[in-house]
Design an enzyme around this catalytic site. Sequence first.
Site, mmCIF file in Angstrom:
data_model
loop_
_atom_site.group_PDB
_atom_site.id
_atom_site.type_symbol
_atom_site.label_atom_id
_atom_site.label_comp_id
_atom_site.label_asym_id
_atom_site.label_seq_id
_atom_site.Cartn_x
_atom_site.Cartn_y
_atom_site.Cartn_z
ATOM 1 N N GLU A 192 -11.659 -3.705 -3.122
ATOM 2 C CA GLU A 192 -10.654 -2.744 -3.564
ATOM 3 C C GLU A 192 -10.443 -2.907 -5.077
ATOM 4 O OE1 GLU A 192 -7.161 -3.256 -0.841
ATOM 5 O OE2 GLU A 192 -8.604 -4.583 0.137
ATOM 6 N N HIS B 231 0.794 -1.235 0.000
ATOM 7 C CA HIS B 231 0.000 0.000 0.000
ATOM 8 C C HIS B 231 0.827 1.286 0.000
ATOM 9 C CE1 HIS B 231 -3.532 -2.354 0.180
ATOM 10 N NE2 HIS B 231 -3.693 -2.448 1.470
ATOM 11 N N HIS C 137 -9.687 2.060 0.279
ATOM 12 C CA HIS C 137 -9.639 0.913 1.186
ATOM 13 C C HIS C 137 -10.723 1.021 2.271
ATOM 14 C CE1 HIS C 137 -8.022 -2.491 3.275
ATOM 15 N NE2 HIS C 137 -6.888 -2.497 2.587
#
Length: 343
Positions: A308, A105, A174
């Site tokens: 996602e 991420h 997210h």
Amino acid sequence: TEVCKEEFGVAAGLGPVEKWTLSSDSVRVEILSLGCVIKSITTADRSGQSADIVLGYDDLEGYLSNPRYFGAVVGRVANRIAKGRFVINEKEYKLAINNGPNALHGGLRGFNKAVWTAEAVKSGVKLSHTSPDGDEGYPGNLSVSVIYSLEKNTLSVFYHAQTDQTTPVNLTNHSYFNLAGQGTPDIYDHEVTISAESYLPVDDTMIPTGEIKPVEDTLFDLSKPVLLGSRLKELPGPGFDHNFCLCSPGETQLERKCARVVHSGTGRVLEVSTTQPGVQFYTSNFLDGTIKGKGEATYPKHSAFCLETQNWPDAVSQSHFPDVLLRPGGQYTHSTHFTFSLI
């Protein structure tokens, strides 16, 4: 749609954080300039009772740490990059290792940790951020914008980026959903459909093995409605944390419906469509009840799900996956729509 903003607090070293509220007749969405976070989504159930259906925090302090990325836009590259390394034009780039042996991420200070510049647009808010060359190990100066707009019962998210050097880009939101209302202890009574013919098996560090496997005759076949509780009991491992393939590599990325989740108890329905080639379906396997969320709620394992929409994980190192590189003169764009309704 009514759009208004207020100050949410001041982040040390980062400055003021704004909260933007988008309100239609049926949905209210709160968005923070910190990390482009979706702080809340409030909708009514079939009896008219409103509830916030995304996990998160009441105050700024929670979002400054936010170890599980509640509601945030993650980048430059969402999901995992194997061993935190990739090669472009014969040059190797090294990233922070922050998820087992891998990079996750966007790194230690990814886009979720930045305060974005916000401005009102029609029915929504546009948030902008500049990621400098070398940021978290990534090459090139990257200009990014995310627009959230609310029209009736649909929240749309439009992503855009440009670069002056070739760099991988893979942005997603997210948010963790529980259609029974945030703070409800599990999602076992949610019925899920994901319109995908294949998925990516992963190794024991959650990196795709490279195989693109048909879902047919597997526990990953969610092409027809599946009750999550019974499927999670059957599934080996802690739960779903897998990319479902919405199109084949090289196929034109048209907008397509990718997922539908129904909570029969409240009547709430979430439908998701996207232009992205994949959707990571995650059943909050790493929540463990230690995080104090909104209204003093605790969030245990399987207390929410994430959808996602994104490129495939580790695509920068797996050449037969859809291309994740953005080049100078090119445009990174994608859109995702979340539609809320009732049965």
